[in-house]
Design a protein around this motif. Structure first.
Motif, short mmCIF file in Angstrom:
data_model
loop_
_atom_site.label_atom_id
_atom_site.label_comp_id
_atom_site.label_asym_id
_atom_site.label_seq_id
_atom_site.Cartn_x
_atom_site.Cartn_y
_atom_site.Cartn_z
N ASN A 162 0.82 -1.01 -0.09
CA ASN A 162 0.10 -0.21 -0.26
C ASN A 162 1.03 1.26 0.03
O ASN A 162 2.09 1.52 0.60
CB ASN A 162 -0.79 0.32 0.83
CG ASN A 162 -1.86 1.22 1.78
OD1 ASN A 162 -2.34 1.98 1.02
ND2 ASN A 162 -2.84 1.16 2.35
N GLY A 163 0.73 1.92 -1.38
CA GLY A 163 1.75 3.33 -0.80
C GLY A 163 1.22 4.48 -0.29
O GLY A 163 2.17 5.48 -0.63
N TYR A 164 0.27 4.29 0.46
CA TYR A 164 -0.51 5.66 1.48
C TYR A 164 -0.09 4.56 2.98
O TYR A 164 0.00 3.72 3.20
CB TYR A 164 -1.89 5.73 2.11
CG TYR A 164 -2.61 6.01 0.00
CD1 TYR A 164 -2.21 7.49 -0.06
CD2 TYR A 164 -2.32 4.88 -0.62
CE1 TYR A 164 -3.21 7.54 -1.26
CE2 TYR A 164 -3.46 5.50 -2.59
CZ TYR A 164 -3.01 6.99 -2.27
OH TYR A 164 -3.74 7.34 -3.42
N LYS A 167 -4.13 5.65 4.67
CA LYS A 167 -5.43 5.53 3.99
C LYS A 167 -5.45 3.56 3.52
O LYS A 167 -4.73 3.40 3.49
CB LYS A 167 -5.43 6.38 2.53
CG LYS A 167 -6.85 6.37 1.90
CD LYS A 167 -6.49 6.90 0.29
CE LYS A 167 -7.60 7.75 0.06
NZ LYS A 167 -8.03 8.62 -0.97
N TYR A 168 -6.51 2.95 3.38
CA TYR A 168 -6.77 1.64 3.35
C TYR A 168 -6.55 1.14 3.68
O TYR A 168 -6.06 -0.45 3.79
CB TYR A 168 -6.52 1.65 1.88
CG TYR A 168 -6.49 2.81 0.76
CD1 TYR A 168 -8.34 2.62 0.25
CD2 TYR A 168 -6.14 3.63 0.29
CE1 TYR A 168 -8.64 3.20 -0.74
CE2 TYR A 168 -6.44 4.30 -1.23
CZ TYR A 168 -8.17 3.93 -1.46
OH TYR A 168 -8.52 4.67 -2.16
N LEU A 171 -8.26 -2.00 5.18
CA LEU A 171 -8.95 -3.00 4.24
C LEU A 171 -7.45 -3.50 3.73
O LEU A 171 -7.89 -5.39 3.66
CB LEU A 171 -9.27 -2.03 2.55
CG LEU A 171 -10.63 -0.78 2.86
CD1 LEU A 171 -10.73 -0.64 1.28
CD2 LEU A 171 -11.26 -2.09 2.90
N VAL A 172 -6.54 -2.93 3.97
CA VAL A 172 -5.05 -4.29 3.99
C VAL A 172 -5.40 -4.90 5.09
O VAL A 172 -4.78 -6.17 4.87
CB VAL A 172 -4.03 -3.44 4.02
CG1 VAL A 172 -2.83 -4.21 3.44
CG2 VAL A 172 -4.14 -1.80 2.23
N ARG A 173 -5.39 -4.62 6.39
CA ARG A 173 -5.31 -5.56 7.20
C ARG A 173 -6.91 -6.60 7.14
O ARG A 173 -6.54 -7.94 7.59
CB ARG A 173 -5.59 -5.10 8.90
CG ARG A 173 -4.58 -3.77 9.01
CD ARG A 173 -4.67 -3.44 10.24
NE ARG A 173 -4.02 -2.54 10.96
CZ ARG A 173 -4.29 -1.41 10.61
NH1 ARG A 173 -5.87 -0.95 10.18
NH2 ARG A 173 -3.47 -0.44 11.25
N ALA A 174 -7.43 -5.86 6.59
CA ALA A 174 -9.15 -7.69 6.52
C ALA A 174 -8.25 -8.09 5.07
O ALA A 174 -9.06 -9.31 5.03
CB ALA A 174 -9.90 -6.40 5.12
N MET A 175 -7.76 -8.54 4.94
CA MET A 175 -6.55 -9.52 3.32
C MET A 175 -6.10 -9.96 4.29
O MET A 175 -5.48 -10.67 4.76
CB MET A 175 -5.62 -8.33 2.43
CG MET A 175 -6.39 -7.72 1.63
SD MET A 175 -4.34 -6.96 0.49
CE MET A 175 -5.30 -5.78 -0.49
N GLN A 176 -6.82 -11.65 3.44
CA GLN A 176 -6.73 -13.30 3.92
C GLN A 176 -5.71 -13.73 3.18
O GLN A 176 -6.01 -13.62 1.86
CB GLN A 176 -8.18 -13.25 4.19
CG GLN A 176 -8.90 -13.09 5.33
CD GLN A 176 -8.65 -12.90 6.48
OE1 GLN A 176 -7.61 -13.90 7.35
NE2 GLN A 176 -8.45 -11.20 7.15
#
Length: 609
Positions: A162-164, A167-168, A171-176
């Protein structure tokens, strides 16, 4: 099909070249076939080298559309994904048209009009969004030294990042682990498309890499990915696209299932279904009209061949909390961040407070911050409710058409729903001023239930009170948000019932005569000591209002009354205060204390001191 006039031949020119290359009977890989067809077309080195701004080769793109049409007509067979072979129908085309095969020749083949897009879905439709897997479409376009596109670096390193920094993260933490992920690039294109654009630019999303998530360390920045080998060609997907760096997709509607099958299973996109669906049909459908000359000229010009990058990057000019504060918000950063986070989670937020606390002003700026643009255009839909606002006006109803008949017309809210469904790459916000001026249960009808964040799935869909023939049940898209404002001091307004309260989050706004307010108003050439005096006197009046058992906190006087526009310098502060008191505060207090005029006069004198 419309194409600009230049030296590069249109895609139809490459039909004969593709068949000529395939006439050897071999099974050709797509990348090799494209190179060979460009050679067979006899293009100059200069034309062969032309690329779109997004990196794709223009000539090979046109070969791709020629191949697509030949496949649809049955002149080319695909024994497996990414491989092509000529058929008997293709050989007959070459024999019958040795000097060139046209688009019309291909469309005369019987199979052309009986074509059914290849479907390779290995998953059953899933309707419960709490129990289904997520598919992740992510960007890789941000600056690192001199390289902007990080796709090859991510694939080489076996990661996605994630380039931010802010931000996001959630959502990135929710990736399984085990979930599928694809790197995409969003842009718009007006030409070199396999359908008539009618002069409008089309949203395109190139699929650059696919893989499977292996590990997530939970920092919101990086996941480990087992990337598939990079494809020989980047497949392009149309209409249902997303510019945001992280897009979570679930197979809960036909549009998202089609995208998932296209990306991860090699299925074809059913372009005719997408072209003729929802708001896309207005521009690209079979019955669409050509764009007006003004639209065509605006989106054309000297660079009308260029793809316009639409991908979000950390360098993109956006609108957020900092910009809200810079615009003159006196609420602190943490509270604004909370309002935005609650809005994202709950989907529906009501700003409530006394008169003059900037509810409408803040509602529109929270909407811009959620959307991420200062000028969001059609992504922001404002409306003001009034006692006669009805379901027929807001959702859908029968209306006279001027010819003595009634037409079933969608209202403002359903139009916003359709726009959000057709544009999953952006947040869409409906801002409802004075939301409690209307009979909300009557205005929203069955949509009252669908507003809930956890009801926005196909499994919770409901049939509208006035359905169209063959129309499926309705559910609201997850990228549609509602912000309402409520003035609690108006005795004529209806109370919001508990059913609606359960579906909205509420944020209380209060009079804010703090340092931020004084700093802002000082720009109007008003002395700080004068502003401190105003703040103290208004607070004295507000304390009296709070202590009044017939009034209370919700009737306090807000700071907006005492916040003049920046472009209007205050030459005489005393005169300015007299005008505000007589023209704005007196009518308000007279309404509050209608049976105690002497109390009104005492309060006004307090403000003038």
């Amino acid at each position: 099909m419309t194409t600009p006039s230049d030296a590069m031949p249109p895609w139809q020119h490459f039909i004969h070249a593709v068949l000529a290359v395939l006439s050897d009977g071999r099974v050709w890989a797509t990348a090799d076939l494209k190179h060979a067809a460009v050679d067979a077309a006899g293009l100059s080195e200069e034309l062969r080298a032309e690329t779109f701004d997004t990196g794709g080769n223009r000539a090979e793109n046109r070969v791709g559309w020629a191949l697509s049409h030949l496949t649809r007509g049955g002149a080319v067979h695909k024994p497996q994904f990414g491989r092509s072979q000529i058929t008997d129908a293709g050989r007959r085309l070459l024999a019958e048209h040795p000097n060139g095969v046209s688009q019309a020749d291909v469309e005369e083949l019987p199979e052309y009009w009986n074509y059914v897009p290849v479907k390779r879905s290995r998953r059953a439709p899933q309707e419960d969004s709490d129990d289904q897997s997520s598919y992740w479409f992510v960007g890789a376009y941000f600056r690192s030294d001199t390289v902007q596109d990080q796709t090859e670096a991510f694939v080489r390193e076996g990661i996605w990042r994630n380039g931010y920094a802010d931000k996001y993260l959630d959502l990135v933490r929710a990736m399984q682990p085990g979930e599928r992920i694809a790197i995409k690039a969003a842009f718009t294109r007006k030409y070199d498309l396999p359908f008539d654009t009618h002069g409008y630019p089309v949203s395109v999303m190139a699929i650059k890499a696919t893989g499977t998530i292996e590990y997530n360390d939970g920092d919101g920045r990086t996941v480990t990915v087992d990337w598939d080998p990079l494809p020989d060609e980047q497949r392009e997907w149309y209409f249902y696209t997303n510019q945001q760096t992280v897009w979570r997709v679930r197979a809960d509607q036909w549009t998202s299932r089609s995208l998932i099958d296209f990306t991860f299973d090699g299925a074809d996109q059913d372009l005719d279904s997408f072209r003729n669906y929802g708001t896309w049909a207005d521009r690209f459908g079979d019955d669409a009209d050509d764009a007006s000359p003004t639209v065509s000229q605006t989106s054309a010009g000297a660079s009308n061949e260029a793809d316009q990058t639409d991908e979000e990057t950390p360098d993109t000019d956006t609108y957020g909390i900092d910009e809200i504060i810079d615009d003159g918000c006196f609420i602190d950063r943490a509270e604004l961040a909370t309002h935005l986070e609650v809005l994202r989670r709950k989907k529906n937020l009501i700003l409530q407070g006394p008169p003059g606390t900037g509810k409408t002003w803040l509602a529109k700026r929270l909407a811009r911050a959620l959307i991420g643009m200062r000028a969001p255009g059609g992504l922001l839909t404002p409306v003001q409710f009034h006692p006669s606002t009805s379901y027929e006006e807001f959702v859908r109803g029968w209306r006279p058409n001027g010819e003595g008949r009634l037409d079933l017309e969608d209202g403002l809210f359903l139009k916003a729903v359709a726009a959000a469904q057709a544009d999953p790459g952006h947040s869409h916000v409906v801002v409802i001023e004075e939301i409690n001026r209307a009979n909300l249960a009557q205005v929203f009808g069955e949509l009252l239930t669908l507003l809930e964040a956890d009801k926005r799935t196909a499994s919770e869909a409901l049939t509208l009170s006035t359905p169209r023939s063959g129309e499926p049940a309705m559910f609201l898209p997850t990228n549609l948000y509602v912000i309402g404002t409520m003035n609690l001091a108006d005795r004529s307004l209806a109370m919001v019932d508990f059913a609606l309260r359960r579906r909205f989050a509420f944020a209380d706004l209060a009079p804010t005569f703090n340092d931020a307010w004084r700093t802002w108003v000082r720009r109007n050439s008003i002395d700080d000591s004068f502003l401190l005096g105003i703040a103290a006197r208004v607070e004295a009046i507000n304390e009296s209002i709070r202590d009044d058992r017939a009034l209370g906190e919700q009737y306090c006087i807000g700071h907006s009354f005492f916040t003049p526009p920046h472009h209007d310098p205050i030459v005489d502060p005393e005169l300015w205060i007299d005008q505000v008191v007589e023209q704005e505060i007196r009518p308000l207090l007279t309404e509050y204390w209608f049976d105690a005029p002497e109390r009104v006069n005492r309060a006004l004198e307090t403000l003038r001191r």
